[in-house]
Design a protein around this motif. Structure first.
Motif, PDB file in Angstrom:
ATOM      1  N   HIS A  25      -3.986  -2.562 -23.724  1.00 44.98           N
ATOM      2  CA  HIS A  25      -4.362  -2.565 -22.309  1.00 44.98           C
ATOM      3  C   HIS A  25      -5.377  -1.478 -21.984  1.00 44.98           C
ATOM      4  CE1 HIS A  25      -1.956  -5.878 -21.000  1.00 44.98           C
ATOM      5  NE2 HIS A  25      -0.885  -5.367 -21.592  1.00 44.98           N
ATOM      6  N   SER A  26      -5.365  -0.360 -22.684  1.00 41.23           N
ATOM      7  CA  SER A  26      -6.354   0.680 -22.428  1.00 41.23           C
ATOM      8  C   SER A  26      -7.733   0.310 -22.989  1.00 41.23           C
ATOM      9  CB  SER A  26      -5.889   2.021 -22.992  1.00 41.23           C
ATOM     10  OG  SER A  26      -5.854   1.988 -24.387  1.00 41.23           O
ATOM     11  N   HIS A  27      -7.795  -0.660 -23.908  1.00 43.70           N
ATOM     12  CA  HIS A  27      -9.069  -1.116 -24.487  1.00 43.70           C
ATOM     13  C   HIS A  27      -9.358  -2.585 -24.145  1.00 43.70           C
ATOM     14  CE1 HIS A  27      -7.901   2.332 -26.979  1.00 43.70           C
ATOM     15  NE2 HIS A  27      -9.193   2.507 -27.184  1.00 43.70           N
ATOM     16  N   GLN A  28      -8.626  -3.141 -23.223  1.00 39.15           N
ATOM     17  CA  GLN A  28      -8.687  -4.577 -22.957  1.00 39.15           C
ATOM     18  C   GLN A  28     -10.078  -5.074 -22.581  1.00 39.15           C
ATOM     19  OE1 GLN A  28      -5.921  -5.902 -19.987  1.00 39.15           O
ATOM     20  NE2 GLN A  28      -6.208  -8.041 -20.496  1.00 39.15           N
ATOM     21  N   ARG A  29     -10.773  -4.364 -21.714  1.00 39.88           N
ATOM     22  CA  ARG A  29     -12.093  -4.842 -21.267  1.00 39.88           C
ATOM     23  C   ARG A  29     -13.048  -5.013 -22.439  1.00 39.88           C
ATOM     24  NH1 ARG A  29     -14.430  -5.486 -16.503  1.00 39.88           N
ATOM     25  NH2 ARG A  29     -12.810  -4.358 -15.408  1.00 39.88           N
ATOM     26  N   GLU A  30     -13.147  -4.018 -23.315  1.00 43.57           N
ATOM     27  CA  GLU A  30     -14.067  -4.134 -24.442  1.00 43.57           C
ATOM     28  C   GLU A  30     -13.593  -5.176 -25.457  1.00 43.57           C
ATOM     29  OE1 GLU A  30     -12.790  -0.110 -26.792  1.00 43.57           O
ATOM     30  OE2 GLU A  30     -13.395  -0.004 -24.690  1.00 43.57           O
TER      31      GLU A  30
ATOM     32  N   VAL B 223      -6.199 -11.730 -31.323  1.00 41.36           N
ATOM     33  CA  VAL B 223      -6.247 -10.296 -31.561  1.00 41.36           C
ATOM     34  C   VAL B 223      -4.823  -9.749 -31.625  1.00 41.36           C
ATOM     35  CG1 VAL B 223      -8.504 -10.018 -30.466  1.00 41.36           C
ATOM     36  CG2 VAL B 223      -6.438  -9.707 -29.100  1.00 41.36           C
ATOM     37  N   ALA B 224      -4.674  -8.670 -32.366  1.00 44.89           N
ATOM     38  CA  ALA B 224      -3.375  -8.005 -32.469  1.00 44.89           C
ATOM     39  C   ALA B 224      -3.608  -6.518 -32.626  1.00 44.89           C
ATOM     40  CB  ALA B 224      -2.581  -8.543 -33.646  1.00 44.89           C
ATOM     41  N   VAL B 225      -2.614  -5.759 -32.191  1.00 42.60           N
ATOM     42  CA  VAL B 225      -2.639  -4.315 -32.385  1.00 42.60           C
ATOM     43  C   VAL B 225      -1.394  -3.944 -33.182  1.00 42.60           C
ATOM     44  CG1 VAL B 225      -2.684  -2.059 -31.268  1.00 42.60           C
ATOM     45  CG2 VAL B 225      -3.857  -3.994 -30.192  1.00 42.60           C
TER      46      VAL B 225
ATOM     47  N   LYS C  67      -4.083   0.036 -34.095  1.00 48.06           N
ATOM     48  CA  LYS C  67      -5.370  -0.400 -34.645  1.00 48.06           C
ATOM     49  C   LYS C  67      -5.553  -1.878 -34.335  1.00 48.06           C
ATOM     50  CE  LYS C  67      -5.717   2.937 -38.430  1.00 48.06           C
ATOM     51  NZ  LYS C  67      -5.263   3.982 -37.598  1.00 48.06           N
ATOM     52  N   LEU C  68      -6.785  -2.252 -33.999  1.00 47.36           N
ATOM     53  CA  LEU C  68      -7.095  -3.624 -33.595  1.00 47.36           C
ATOM     54  C   LEU C  68      -7.382  -4.501 -34.808  1.00 47.36           C
ATOM     55  CD1 LEU C  68      -7.692  -5.584 -31.211  1.00 47.36           C
ATOM     56  CD2 LEU C  68     -10.083  -4.876 -31.420  1.00 47.36           C
TER      57      LEU C  68
END
Length: 108
Positions: free
Chosen positions: A42-47, A57-59, A63-64
């Motif tokens: 959620h902290s990197h969702q926009r990019e 996608v998975a974390v 790590k993405l």
């Protein structure tokens, strides 16, 4: 036209209380790992959404991972982190959509 939808046969749900401290500790660790991965997403969702439309996608371990299919995605995670737990995964749609959630009811 109104039509009746036959009820779905479902197995009964059985709820049990877990009292084993080791099992509770493992569940707490799993939930904490999932929460960290979800928060990272959620902290990197926009990019992520801007760069990976139409992909899964998975974390894992914060790590993405990105792949075209879920099978490829989890195979990639397994090769990088064989014992990864608390994995947060989702699909990034190609275009923004509106979702309407409704409660399905049986009409008599």
């Amino acid at each position: 036209m109104i039509r009746a939808i036959p009820p779905i046969k479902r197995e009964p749900i059985v709820i049990t209380e877990v009292t084993d401290p080791e099992e509770i500790r493992q569940a707490d660790e799993l939930r904490a790992a999932y929460d960290r991965n979800r928060e990272w997403y959620h902290s990197h969702q926009r990019e992520i959404v801007d760069q990976h439309k139409g992909k899964y996608v998975a974390v894992a371990n914060e790590k993405l991972f990105v792949a075209a299919t879920t099978e490829e995605l989890f195979a990639l995670i397994d090769t990088t982190f064989p014992r990864a737990t608390g994995i947060y995964s989702t699909y990034v749609p190609r275009q923004r959509r509106l979702f309407i959630y409704a409660i399905q009811r049986t009409m008599v």
